[in-house]
Design a protein around this motif. Sequence first.
Motif, mmCIF file in Angstrom:
data_model
loop_
_atom_site.group_PDB
_atom_site.id
_atom_site.type_symbol
_atom_site.label_atom_id
_atom_site.label_comp_id
_atom_site.label_asym_id
_atom_site.label_seq_id
_atom_site.Cartn_x
_atom_site.Cartn_y
_atom_site.Cartn_z
ATOM 1 N N LEU A 36 0.604 6.452 7.916
ATOM 2 C CA LEU A 36 0.626 6.087 6.507
ATOM 3 C C LEU A 36 1.522 4.856 6.326
ATOM 4 C CD1 LEU A 36 -0.741 7.812 4.340
ATOM 5 C CD2 LEU A 36 1.442 8.960 3.947
ATOM 6 N N GLY A 37 1.049 3.874 5.549
ATOM 7 C CA GLY A 37 1.862 2.684 5.308
ATOM 8 C C GLY A 37 1.569 1.544 6.286
ATOM 9 N N LEU B 127 -6.390 0.458 -11.624
ATOM 10 C CA LEU B 127 -6.404 0.367 -10.166
ATOM 11 C C LEU B 127 -5.504 -0.791 -9.721
ATOM 12 C CD1 LEU B 127 -7.867 1.807 -7.818
ATOM 13 C CD2 LEU B 127 -9.506 -0.075 -7.829
ATOM 14 N N GLY B 128 -4.615 -0.509 -8.776
ATOM 15 C CA GLY B 128 -3.731 -1.565 -8.265
ATOM 16 C C GLY B 128 -2.431 -1.713 -9.024
ATOM 17 N N GLU C 139 5.157 4.545 -1.371
ATOM 18 C CA GLU C 139 5.642 4.101 -0.065
ATOM 19 C C GLU C 139 7.137 3.798 -0.147
ATOM 20 O OE1 GLU C 139 3.658 0.691 1.593
ATOM 21 O OE2 GLU C 139 4.587 1.027 3.559
ATOM 22 N N THR D 58 1.678 2.738 -6.032
ATOM 23 C CA THR D 58 0.489 1.984 -6.418
ATOM 24 C C THR D 58 -0.647 2.946 -6.749
ATOM 25 O OG1 THR D 58 1.128 0.295 -4.793
ATOM 26 C CG2 THR D 58 -1.118 0.180 -5.634
ATOM 27 N N ILE D 59 -1.355 2.698 -7.843
ATOM 28 C CA ILE D 59 -2.557 3.482 -8.147
ATOM 29 C C ILE D 59 -3.672 2.982 -7.236
ATOM 30 C CG2 ILE D 59 -4.297 4.078 -9.888
ATOM 31 C CD1 ILE D 59 -2.178 3.764 -12.024
ATOM 32 N N VAL D 60 -4.157 3.859 -6.331
ATOM 33 C CA VAL D 60 -5.165 3.425 -5.366
ATOM 34 C C VAL D 60 -6.557 3.957 -5.686
ATOM 35 C CG1 VAL D 60 -3.493 3.081 -3.502
ATOM 36 C CG2 VAL D 60 -4.634 5.292 -3.727
ATOM 37 N N SER D 61 -6.647 4.890 -6.634
ATOM 38 C CA SER D 61 -7.962 5.437 -6.949
ATOM 39 C C SER D 61 -7.935 6.206 -8.265
ATOM 40 C CB SER D 61 -8.386 6.370 -5.808
ATOM 41 O OG SER D 61 -9.495 7.148 -6.170
ATOM 42 N N LEU E 239 -10.495 0.607 -2.729
ATOM 43 C CA LEU E 239 -10.102 1.658 -1.793
ATOM 44 C C LEU E 239 -11.242 1.891 -0.801
ATOM 45 C CD1 LEU E 239 -7.891 3.827 -1.141
ATOM 46 C CD2 LEU E 239 -9.257 5.417 -2.511
ATOM 47 N N LYS F 113 1.308 -1.143 -10.207
ATOM 48 C CA LYS F 113 2.425 -0.797 -9.315
ATOM 49 C C LYS F 113 3.730 -0.625 -10.067
ATOM 50 C CE LYS F 113 1.146 -3.652 -5.373
ATOM 51 N NZ LYS F 113 0.960 -2.594 -4.381
ATOM 52 N N SER G 231 6.816 8.510 2.882
ATOM 53 C CA SER G 231 5.759 7.985 2.028
ATOM 54 C C SER G 231 4.692 9.057 1.844
ATOM 55 C CB SER G 231 5.131 6.744 2.670
ATOM 56 O OG SER G 231 6.117 5.754 2.874
ATOM 57 N N VAL G 232 4.100 9.145 0.656
ATOM 58 C CA VAL G 232 3.055 10.160 0.425
ATOM 59 C C VAL G 232 1.921 9.606 -0.431
ATOM 60 C CG1 VAL G 232 4.656 12.138 0.466
ATOM 61 C CG2 VAL G 232 4.028 11.101 -1.713
ATOM 62 N N ASN G 233 0.780 10.331 -0.353
ATOM 63 C CA ASN G 233 -0.340 10.084 -1.241
ATOM 64 C C ASN G 233 -0.418 11.302 -2.146
ATOM 65 O OD1 ASN G 233 -3.185 10.411 -2.118
ATOM 66 N ND2 ASN G 233 -3.451 8.536 -0.933
ATOM 67 N N PRO H 181 -8.877 -5.033 -6.652
ATOM 68 C CA PRO H 181 -8.505 -4.210 -5.503
ATOM 69 C C PRO H 181 -9.573 -3.167 -5.198
ATOM 70 C CG PRO H 181 -7.202 -3.593 -7.424
ATOM 71 C CD PRO H 181 -8.015 -4.789 -7.821
ATOM 72 N N GLU I 269 -5.704 -5.081 -1.620
ATOM 73 C CA GLU I 269 -5.344 -5.744 -2.882
ATOM 74 C C GLU I 269 -4.905 -7.174 -2.586
ATOM 75 O OE1 GLU I 269 -1.686 -3.791 -4.367
ATOM 76 O OE2 GLU I 269 -1.301 -3.300 -2.279
ATOM 77 N N PHE J 23 -0.263 6.096 -4.185
ATOM 78 C CA PHE J 23 0.411 6.007 -2.895
ATOM 79 C C PHE J 23 1.851 5.585 -3.157
ATOM 80 C CE2 PHE J 23 1.335 3.431 1.073
ATOM 81 C CZ PHE J 23 1.580 4.547 1.861
ATOM 82 N N VAL K 291 -3.304 4.299 3.057
ATOM 83 C CA VAL K 291 -2.677 5.076 1.979
ATOM 84 C C VAL K 291 -2.983 6.564 2.083
ATOM 85 C CG1 VAL K 291 -2.574 3.146 0.369
ATOM 86 C CG2 VAL K 291 -4.583 4.640 0.360
ATOM 87 N N LYS K 292 -3.826 6.948 3.039
ATOM 88 C CA LYS K 292 -4.087 8.366 3.254
ATOM 89 C C LYS K 292 -4.599 8.541 4.675
ATOM 90 C CE LYS K 292 -6.144 12.197 0.705
ATOM 91 N NZ LYS K 292 -7.069 12.508 -0.404
ATOM 92 N N PHE L 232 -6.213 0.833 1.223
ATOM 93 C CA PHE L 232 -6.238 0.168 -0.079
ATOM 94 C C PHE L 232 -6.073 -1.327 0.144
ATOM 95 C CE2 PHE L 232 -4.279 -1.121 -4.185
ATOM 96 C CZ PHE L 232 -5.302 -0.699 -5.019
ATOM 97 N N GLU M 62 -4.926 8.689 -8.198
ATOM 98 C CA GLU M 62 -4.393 8.895 -6.849
ATOM 99 C C GLU M 62 -3.376 7.786 -6.621
ATOM 100 O OE1 GLU M 62 -7.432 8.970 -3.770
ATOM 101 O OE2 GLU M 62 -5.967 8.486 -2.217
#
Lengths: 103, 247
Positions: free
Chosen positions: A34-35, B29-30, B80, B21-24, A74, B32, B67-69, A72, A100, B78, A24-25, A98, B76
Amino acid sequence: MRDLISTIDAGRARGDGVALATVVKTGGSTPRPLGAKMIVNSRGEFAGSVSGGCVEGAVIDEGRQVLKTGKPKLLKYGIADETAWDVGLSCGGMIEVFVEQIQ
Amino acid sequence: MNIYDELKHNLADETLCAVATIVSGAANLGAKVLVYPDGRVRGDLGNASLNAEVMRDAQRLMQVEKSVNRVYGDAEIFIEVFAPKPKLIIFGGVHTAIPLTQFAQALGFRVTIVDGRGRFATRERFPSADEIIVAWPDEAIAQIKIDASTYVAILTHDPKFDIPALKALSATHPRYIGSMGSRETRKQHFAELRAAGVTDEFLATVHGPIGLDIGARTPEEMALAIIAEIVAVRYGRSGSFLSERSE
Protein backbone atom coordinates in the motif's frame (compact mmCIF):
# COMPACT_ATOMS: atom_id res chain seq x y z
CA MET A 1 7.50 9.33 -2.40
CA ARG A 2 10.84 10.72 -1.25
CA ASP A 3 12.70 9.08 -4.15
CA LEU A 4 10.31 10.51 -6.78
CA ILE A 5 10.30 14.18 -5.70
CA SER A 6 13.30 15.26 -7.77
CA THR A 7 11.90 13.59 -10.92
CA ILE A 8 8.47 15.17 -10.34
CA ASP A 9 10.00 18.61 -9.85
CA ALA A 10 12.28 18.27 -12.89
CA GLY A 11 9.23 17.39 -15.01
CA ARG A 12 7.16 20.28 -13.66
CA ALA A 13 10.07 22.70 -14.18
CA ARG A 14 10.09 21.72 -17.88
CA GLY A 15 6.34 22.40 -17.98
CA ASP A 16 5.32 18.73 -18.29
CA GLY A 17 2.17 17.49 -16.63
CA VAL A 18 2.99 14.77 -14.10
CA ALA A 19 0.54 12.04 -13.10
CA LEU A 20 0.99 10.18 -9.82
CA ALA A 21 -0.19 6.56 -9.52
CA THR A 22 -0.50 5.13 -5.98
CA VAL A 23 -1.44 1.65 -4.78
CA VAL A 24 -4.45 2.46 -2.57
CA LYS A 25 -5.77 -1.04 -1.90
CA THR A 26 -4.24 -4.51 -1.92
CA GLY A 27 -5.73 -7.98 -1.51
CA GLY A 28 -3.93 -11.29 -1.20
CA SER A 29 -0.28 -11.52 -2.15
CA THR A 30 0.97 -8.42 -4.00
CA PRO A 31 4.47 -7.44 -5.08
CA ARG A 32 4.35 -3.83 -3.79
CA PRO A 33 2.73 -2.56 -0.59
CA LEU A 34 0.00 0.00 0.00
CA GLY A 35 1.34 3.46 -0.88
CA ALA A 36 3.75 2.22 -3.61
CA LYS A 37 4.03 4.89 -6.29
CA MET A 38 4.97 5.59 -9.87
CA ILE A 39 4.87 8.78 -11.90
CA VAL A 40 4.17 9.29 -15.58
CA ASN A 41 4.63 12.40 -17.70
CA SER A 42 2.73 13.39 -20.82
CA ARG A 43 5.50 11.88 -22.98
CA GLY A 44 4.97 8.47 -21.36
CA GLU A 45 8.23 8.55 -19.40
CA PHE A 46 7.86 6.97 -15.99
CA ALA A 47 9.64 6.27 -12.69
CA GLY A 48 8.83 4.09 -9.68
CA SER A 49 6.53 1.07 -9.67
CA VAL A 50 3.12 -0.16 -8.49
CA SER A 51 3.63 -3.89 -9.13
CA GLY A 52 6.40 -6.23 -10.13
CA GLY A 53 6.17 -4.97 -13.70
CA CYS A 54 2.82 -6.67 -14.45
CA VAL A 55 0.61 -3.59 -14.81
CA GLU A 56 3.02 -0.68 -15.29
CA GLY A 57 2.44 -0.59 -19.07
CA ALA A 58 -1.30 -0.14 -18.59
CA VAL A 59 -0.78 2.44 -15.83
CA ILE A 60 1.44 4.53 -18.14
CA ASP A 61 -1.39 4.69 -20.73
CA GLU A 62 -3.93 5.56 -18.03
CA GLY A 63 -1.57 8.22 -16.60
CA ARG A 64 -1.28 9.95 -19.99
CA GLN A 65 -5.07 9.83 -20.28
CA VAL A 66 -5.49 11.43 -16.84
CA LEU A 67 -3.09 14.22 -17.88
CA LYS A 68 -5.21 14.83 -21.00
CA THR A 69 -8.58 14.94 -19.24
CA GLY A 70 -7.40 16.29 -15.86
CA LYS A 71 -9.74 13.78 -14.22
CA PRO A 72 -8.37 11.32 -11.64
CA LYS A 73 -9.17 7.63 -12.04
CA LEU A 74 -9.22 4.45 -9.94
CA LEU A 75 -7.84 1.35 -11.68
CA LYS A 76 -8.36 -2.23 -10.48
CA TYR A 77 -6.09 -5.11 -11.39
CA GLY A 78 -6.34 -8.74 -10.37
CA ILE A 79 -6.77 -12.22 -11.78
CA ALA A 80 -10.13 -13.00 -10.18
CA ASP A 81 -12.15 -11.80 -13.18
CA GLU A 82 -10.29 -12.06 -16.44
CA THR A 83 -13.11 -10.54 -18.44
CA ALA A 84 -12.95 -7.30 -16.48
CA TRP A 85 -9.19 -6.89 -16.50
CA ASP A 86 -7.02 -7.26 -19.54
CA VAL A 87 -3.82 -7.05 -17.51
CA GLY A 88 -3.37 -9.14 -14.42
CA LEU A 89 -1.07 -9.86 -11.53
CA SER A 90 0.82 -13.12 -11.77
CA CYS A 91 0.99 -13.51 -8.00
CA GLY A 92 -2.77 -13.92 -7.65
CA GLY A 93 -3.41 -10.79 -5.63
CA MET A 94 -5.41 -7.68 -6.50
CA ILE A 95 -4.48 -4.01 -6.40
CA GLU A 96 -6.29 -0.73 -6.83
CA VAL A 97 -4.22 2.09 -8.27
CA PHE A 98 -5.37 5.70 -8.01
CA VAL A 99 -4.05 7.93 -10.78
CA GLU A 100 -4.17 11.72 -10.43
CA GLN A 101 -2.45 14.75 -11.87
CA ILE A 102 -0.07 16.45 -9.42
CA GLN A 103 -1.39 19.97 -8.95
CA MET B 1 1.11 26.44 -0.79
CA ASN B 2 -0.77 23.46 -2.29
CA ILE B 3 -0.86 20.01 -0.71
CA TYR B 4 1.88 18.50 -2.90
CA ASP B 5 4.28 21.35 -2.09
CA GLU B 6 3.47 21.20 1.62
CA LEU B 7 4.00 17.41 1.64
CA LYS B 8 7.33 17.85 -0.15
CA HIS B 9 8.33 20.37 2.48
CA ASN B 10 7.31 17.94 5.27
CA LEU B 11 9.32 15.09 3.73
CA ALA B 12 12.42 17.28 3.49
CA ASP B 13 11.82 18.58 7.01
CA GLU B 14 11.17 15.11 8.51
CA THR B 15 7.70 16.18 9.71
CA LEU B 16 5.14 13.45 10.44
CA CYS B 17 1.89 13.96 8.48
CA ALA B 18 -0.87 12.05 6.65
CA VAL B 19 -2.61 12.67 3.33
CA ALA B 20 -6.19 11.42 2.84
CA THR B 21 -7.57 11.23 -0.71
CA ILE B 22 -11.04 10.29 -1.98
CA VAL B 23 -10.26 7.51 -4.47
CA SER B 24 -13.74 6.23 -5.26
CA GLY B 25 -17.46 6.68 -4.79
CA ALA B 26 -18.16 10.23 -3.80
CA ALA B 27 -18.56 13.33 -5.90
CA ASN B 28 -15.20 14.86 -5.03
CA LEU B 29 -12.92 12.24 -6.59
CA GLY B 30 -9.30 13.20 -5.90
CA ALA B 31 -10.15 15.67 -3.10
CA LYS B 32 -7.42 15.68 -0.43
CA VAL B 33 -6.62 16.75 3.08
CA LEU B 34 -3.22 16.93 4.74
CA VAL B 35 -3.39 16.16 8.48
CA TYR B 36 -0.86 16.76 11.27
CA PRO B 37 -0.58 14.88 14.59
CA ASP B 38 -1.87 17.94 16.48
CA GLY B 39 -5.10 17.90 14.43
CA ARG B 40 -4.30 20.71 12.01
CA VAL B 41 -5.93 20.06 8.60
CA ARG B 42 -5.17 21.59 5.19
CA GLY B 43 -7.55 21.11 2.28
CA ASP B 44 -11.14 19.88 2.12
CA LEU B 45 -12.84 16.56 1.33
CA GLY B 46 -16.13 18.31 0.59
CA ASN B 47 -17.85 18.39 3.97
CA ALA B 48 -16.90 19.37 7.50
CA SER B 49 -18.00 16.21 9.31
CA LEU B 50 -16.06 13.98 6.87
CA ASN B 51 -12.99 16.19 7.33
CA ALA B 52 -13.28 15.83 11.11
CA GLU B 53 -13.83 12.05 11.02
CA VAL B 54 -10.90 11.47 8.66
CA MET B 55 -8.73 13.81 10.76
CA ARG B 56 -9.36 11.70 13.89
CA ASP B 57 -8.60 8.44 12.07
CA ALA B 58 -5.44 9.93 10.52
CA GLN B 59 -4.24 11.01 13.97
CA ARG B 60 -4.58 7.41 15.23
CA LEU B 61 -2.87 6.01 12.12
CA MET B 62 0.06 8.42 12.48
CA GLN B 63 0.69 6.97 15.95
CA VAL B 64 1.35 3.53 14.43
CA GLU B 65 2.67 4.79 11.04
CA LYS B 66 0.06 2.83 9.14
CA SER B 67 -1.66 3.65 5.83
CA VAL B 68 -5.19 2.32 5.21
CA ASN B 69 -8.04 2.23 2.72
CA ARG B 70 -11.33 2.95 4.50
CA VAL B 71 -14.92 3.56 3.44
CA TYR B 72 -16.86 6.54 4.84
CA GLY B 73 -20.47 6.44 3.66
CA ASP B 74 -20.16 6.32 -0.12
CA ALA B 75 -16.56 7.58 -0.21
CA GLU B 76 -13.56 5.24 -0.39
CA ILE B 77 -10.63 7.12 1.14
CA PHE B 78 -6.94 6.25 1.12
CA ILE B 79 -5.16 7.59 4.19
CA GLU B 80 -1.40 7.52 3.72
CA VAL B 81 0.97 8.24 6.58
CA PHE B 82 4.28 9.90 5.73
CA ALA B 83 6.60 9.18 8.64
CA PRO B 84 9.99 10.79 9.03
CA LYS B 85 13.12 8.73 9.63
CA PRO B 86 12.90 7.43 13.22
CA LYS B 87 15.44 8.76 15.71
CA LEU B 88 16.90 6.94 18.70
CA ILE B 89 18.40 8.96 21.56
CA ILE B 90 20.51 6.80 23.86
CA PHE B 91 21.36 8.21 27.29
CA GLY B 92 24.49 6.50 28.55
CA GLY B 93 27.46 5.53 26.40
CA VAL B 94 27.54 2.14 28.16
CA HIS B 95 28.41 -1.27 26.71
CA THR B 96 24.82 -2.09 25.66
CA ALA B 97 24.66 1.23 23.78
CA ILE B 98 27.34 0.00 21.34
CA PRO B 99 25.38 -2.94 19.81
CA LEU B 100 22.14 -0.94 20.23
CA THR B 101 23.59 1.80 17.99
CA GLN B 102 24.51 -0.78 15.33
CA PHE B 103 21.14 -2.58 15.44
CA ALA B 104 19.17 0.67 15.34
CA GLN B 105 21.16 2.02 12.40
CA ALA B 106 20.65 -1.22 10.45
CA LEU B 107 16.91 -0.68 10.98
CA GLY B 108 17.05 2.87 9.61
CA PHE B 109 17.21 4.90 12.82
CA ARG B 110 19.29 8.03 13.24
CA VAL B 111 21.21 7.51 16.51
CA THR B 112 22.35 10.12 19.04
CA ILE B 113 24.49 9.18 22.05
CA VAL B 114 24.25 11.41 25.13
CA ASP B 115 26.47 11.09 28.16
CA GLY B 116 27.78 13.61 30.67
CA ARG B 117 30.96 11.59 30.98
CA GLY B 118 33.35 12.39 28.16
CA ARG B 119 35.14 9.05 28.51
CA PHE B 120 31.96 7.12 27.70
CA ALA B 121 30.61 9.20 24.81
CA THR B 122 33.58 9.00 22.43
CA ARG B 123 33.90 8.60 18.67
CA GLU B 124 36.19 5.59 19.31
CA ARG B 125 33.42 3.76 21.20
CA PHE B 126 30.67 4.88 18.79
CA PRO B 127 32.32 5.24 15.37
CA SER B 128 29.03 5.12 13.41
CA ALA B 129 26.78 7.21 15.71
CA ASP B 130 25.06 10.05 13.83
CA GLU B 131 25.65 12.42 16.74
CA ILE B 132 27.49 12.31 20.07
CA ILE B 133 26.60 14.86 22.74
CA VAL B 134 28.69 15.22 25.88
CA ALA B 135 26.36 17.03 28.27
CA TRP B 136 24.05 16.57 31.22
CA PRO B 137 20.69 15.08 30.21
CA ASP B 138 18.69 18.29 30.68
CA GLU B 139 21.22 20.34 28.67
CA ALA B 140 21.20 17.72 25.91
CA ILE B 141 17.39 17.52 25.80
CA ALA B 142 17.21 21.29 25.39
CA GLN B 143 19.23 21.03 22.17
CA ILE B 144 17.59 17.92 20.63
CA LYS B 145 14.33 18.01 18.64
CA ILE B 146 12.11 15.41 20.33
CA ASP B 147 8.95 14.54 18.41
CA ALA B 148 6.55 11.68 17.69
CA SER B 149 9.23 9.79 15.72
CA THR B 150 11.79 10.01 18.51
CA TYR B 151 12.56 6.98 20.70
CA VAL B 152 14.55 7.34 23.91
CA ALA B 153 16.54 4.63 25.70
CA ILE B 154 17.96 5.55 29.11
CA LEU B 155 20.78 3.12 29.84
CA THR B 156 22.93 5.12 32.27
CA HIS B 157 21.70 3.13 35.26
CA ASP B 158 22.76 5.93 37.60
CA PRO B 159 20.25 8.17 39.41
CA LYS B 160 22.53 11.19 38.85
CA PHE B 161 21.74 10.94 35.13
CA ASP B 162 18.50 8.93 34.98
CA ILE B 163 16.42 11.19 37.22
CA PRO B 164 17.30 14.50 35.50
CA ALA B 165 16.83 12.78 32.11
CA LEU B 166 13.31 11.61 32.98
CA LYS B 167 12.46 14.97 34.54
CA ALA B 168 13.52 16.87 31.40
CA LEU B 169 11.78 14.32 29.13
CA SER B 170 8.50 14.76 31.03
CA ALA B 171 8.09 18.09 29.23
CA THR B 172 8.50 16.47 25.77
CA HIS B 173 6.46 14.01 23.68
CA PRO B 174 8.63 11.21 22.27
CA ARG B 175 7.02 8.02 20.89
CA TYR B 176 8.85 5.83 23.38
CA ILE B 177 10.88 6.08 26.55
CA GLY B 178 12.55 3.01 28.03
CA SER B 179 14.64 3.06 31.16
CA MET B 180 17.14 0.44 32.30
CA GLY B 181 16.91 -0.77 35.88
CA SER B 182 15.13 -3.17 38.17
CA ARG B 183 11.58 -2.72 39.44
CA GLU B 184 13.03 -1.64 42.81
CA THR B 185 15.25 1.08 41.25
CA ARG B 186 12.29 2.20 39.18
CA LYS B 187 10.14 2.57 42.30
CA GLN B 188 12.78 4.72 44.05
CA HIS B 189 13.43 6.90 40.98
CA PHE B 190 9.71 7.43 40.41
CA ALA B 191 9.18 8.46 44.04
CA GLU B 192 11.84 11.15 43.64
CA LEU B 193 10.38 12.30 40.34
CA ARG B 194 6.86 12.54 41.81
CA ALA B 195 8.26 14.64 44.66
CA ALA B 196 9.82 16.90 41.98
CA GLY B 197 6.39 17.40 40.38
CA VAL B 198 6.48 14.85 37.52
CA THR B 199 2.99 13.42 36.88
CA ASP B 200 1.95 9.78 37.26
CA GLU B 201 0.47 10.05 33.78
CA PHE B 202 3.94 10.63 32.31
CA LEU B 203 5.66 8.01 34.52
CA ALA B 204 3.15 5.37 33.39
CA THR B 205 4.40 5.79 29.80
CA VAL B 206 8.01 4.91 30.71
CA HIS B 207 8.90 1.32 29.75
CA GLY B 208 10.95 -0.21 32.56
CA PRO B 209 12.57 -2.57 33.04
CA ILE B 210 13.46 -1.82 29.41
CA GLY B 211 13.08 -4.34 26.58
CA LEU B 212 11.14 -7.44 25.54
CA ASP B 213 11.31 -10.57 27.69
CA ILE B 214 13.71 -12.70 25.62
CA GLY B 215 15.95 -13.71 28.50
CA ALA B 216 18.72 -11.29 27.44
CA ARG B 217 22.00 -11.79 29.33
CA THR B 218 24.78 -10.18 27.29
CA PRO B 219 24.92 -6.49 26.24
CA GLU B 220 24.19 -7.61 22.65
CA GLU B 221 21.12 -9.56 23.75
CA MET B 222 19.94 -6.63 25.85
CA ALA B 223 20.35 -4.36 22.82
CA LEU B 224 18.25 -6.82 20.80
CA ALA B 225 15.53 -6.87 23.49
CA ILE B 226 15.47 -3.05 23.51
CA ILE B 227 15.36 -2.52 19.74
CA ALA B 228 12.69 -5.25 19.41
CA GLU B 229 10.56 -3.44 22.01
CA ILE B 230 11.05 -0.18 20.09
CA VAL B 231 9.92 -1.75 16.79
CA ALA B 232 6.90 -3.33 18.53
CA VAL B 233 5.91 0.08 19.97
CA ARG B 234 6.49 1.72 16.59
CA TYR B 235 3.97 -0.56 14.90
CA GLY B 236 1.61 -0.92 17.86
CA ARG B 237 2.25 -4.63 18.48
CA SER B 238 2.78 -6.63 21.67
CA GLY B 239 6.01 -8.42 20.77
CA SER B 240 4.68 -11.93 21.48
CA PHE B 241 5.19 -15.13 19.43
CA LEU B 242 3.63 -14.97 15.92
CA SER B 243 2.93 -18.71 16.23
CA GLU B 244 0.61 -17.99 19.16
CA ARG B 245 -1.51 -15.49 17.28
CA SER B 246 -5.01 -16.70 16.47
CA GLU B 247 -5.18 -15.32 12.91
